[in-house]
Design a protein around this motif. Structure first.
Motif: not given
Length: 470
Positions: A90-95, A97-98, A308-317
């Motif tokens: 969870a910490v990695l995913a939130l990192t 995301i940020a 899902a949020m982390a993947a969205y950020g990477i794919l759209t970023g």
């Protein structure tokens, strides 16, 4: 990214740094109608970019915010590991995301210094750690310095000031909070010392800008603009809404008040993407509380939401920007401009900023105006042309988006801008075309420089030289 056409904010930030470090020059791309040049008290971010430019050229300017956004992820990760009981996954995913928040990543593409400011905020939070634990005065002072520094990197980070008392201190740490505040005051005084020579002029310019930016929006406007801008990343606001519900359930009213104050401050100064960026830390803190709540009750659902949020950020970023076509400058621009206009102190009127870095390398005395509306004024244009040796313009397309085409916001922008372009001369415009006109961005009204002749077009750049025979 290195050959993208410079964005207005990008070159203004670098130019602020140039003006500050040189003590001011008579020619600038940020001139006022009376010929004076704006100065800034909040000089750290602009000087950072100017120093990167002097050391590494365009590479340094464009790579700087990438390093800044990596610092955001590292600092946020440090705070999470000190304060939360979340799993490593969870910490990695939130990192992630940020690090890859779409709105903040857009700031990287447009070469602003927002990532550095937010990295300082998270670094201060990481130094402070969890409320209630004793903290030495040295750590408190370092955290207060980083908090003050963030505002001098980019002033909008002042919206994040309530984070420190609400999330990093509690009622048992009054002495520590007092040390933190005193450290902040001392830090501000120290950071202001280099700005003393321009203190009066810079304070007046800052006050004028804040007066121009001040608005009185309705609640409907606030809600619409917030929804429109957060549509760049609909997943994180939805997950943050659950975190906000957790705050209400746990009666964390000071946190709710801090977030509400940030929204109101953003609304009063224009609630658009570069204000929304500074609300993202509040949304991230909501996401942390939402994740902690879900991990206790539904860990699998929590993992799905976070990744899902982390993947969205990477794919759209980063991935989305690499795959999205952008208008770019030709590789031989500097060489061609040197051949046509020359090198040295040529006075070049350049209201489109596309040739800013090339002109710096060639030693030109470039000038334009701080507000693009000034370059729409026929009298200001006439005065500018009178003192120019050359004019450099760009073939500007007001119906073109320049970033985030892969997000819902970007897809909507592309759709309505395309409709506005196709129907710009239609007497009966569709709703999409009318809405697209609100998205269109006529950077400055196109004009033909009288007394000049067009010499060459270099990609999107139009070059005019003064006709000496007149």
């Amino acid at each position: 990214m290195l050959d993208l056409i410079p964005f207005y904010d990008e070159v203004c930030i670098v130019e602020f740094g140039r003006q500050f470090l040189t003590g001011g020059t008579p020619d600038s791309i940020m001139q006022m109608p009376d010929g004076t040049v704006n100065q800034t008290l909040l000089y750290v971010g602009s000087c950072l970019q100017e120093i990167f430019f002097r050391l590494f050229g365009l590479y340094g300017v464009r790579i700087s915010p990438i390093v800044g956004i990596l610092a955001v992820g590292l600092a946020f990760n440090g705070w999470l590991r000190k304060t939360s009981a979340l799993s490593r996954s969870a910490v990695l995913a939130l990192t992630l995301i940020a690090t890859f928040v779409p709105a903040l990543f857009q700031s990287v593409i447009l070469t602003r210094v927002d990532p550095w400011a937010i990295a300082c905020v998270f670094a201060a939070m990481a130094l402070l750690g969890k409320p209630g634990k004793p903290r030495p005065a040295v750590r408190l002072s370092a955290a207060s310095f980083l908090a003050a520094l963030s505002v001098f990197i980019w002033p909008t980070s002042a919206m994040l000031a309530p984070i420190y008392p609400v999330f990093c201190f509690d009622l048992r740490s009054k002495r520590e909070f007092l040390i933190f505040c005193l450290g902040g005051i001392v830090s501000i005084a120290l950071i202001l010392l280099p700005a003393l020579p321009v203190l009066t002029a810079a304070f007046a310019a800052t006050s004028n800008y804040m007066g121009e930016a001040a608005k009185s929006p309705s609640l409907l406007e606030i809600a619409f603009n917030f929804a429109k801008e957060t549509a760049r990343d609909p997943l994180m606001p939805l997950f943050a809404a659950f975190g906000l519900a957790v705050w209400f359930r746990k009666a964390r009213y000071m946190a709710i008040l801090a977030f509400s104050a940030a929204v109101l401050a953003g609304a009063c100064s224009g609630l658009y993407v570069f204000r929304i960026i500074y609300m993202m830390p509040y949304l991230l803190l909501m996401c942390v509380d939402a994740a902690e709540e879900l991990e206790r009750t539904r860990p699998r659902l929590n993992a799905i939401c976070l990744w899902a949020m982390a993947a969205y950020g990477i794919l759209t970023g980063p991935v989305g920007h690499l795959l999205t076509p952008h208008e770019r400058l030709p590789a031989n621009l500097t060489e061609e401009l040197a051949r046509i206009i020359g090198t040295g102190p040529k006075r070049v009127y350049s209201p489109d900023y596309a040739t800013y870095y090339a002109g710096r390398e060639l030693g030109w005395r470039q000038f334009a105006h701080y507000r693009e509306s000034m370059d729409n004024d026929p009298e200001i244009i006439r005065q500018s042309l009178d003192k120019a040796d050359a004019v450099v313009l760009r073939a500007w397309d007001p119906y073109r988006t320049i970033q985030q085409s892969c997000t819902p916001y970007g897809l909507l922008s592309n759709y309505v801008l395309d409709a506005a372009r196709r129907e710009k001369d239609s007497p009966n415009k569709s709703f999409a075309a009318r809405y697209g006109e609100r998205f269109a961005n006529p950077w400055h009204a196109p004009f033909v420089p009288e007394g000049f002749h067009e010499t060459r077009r270099i990609g999107p750049v139009l070059v005019y030289l003064k006709d000496r025979s007149l």
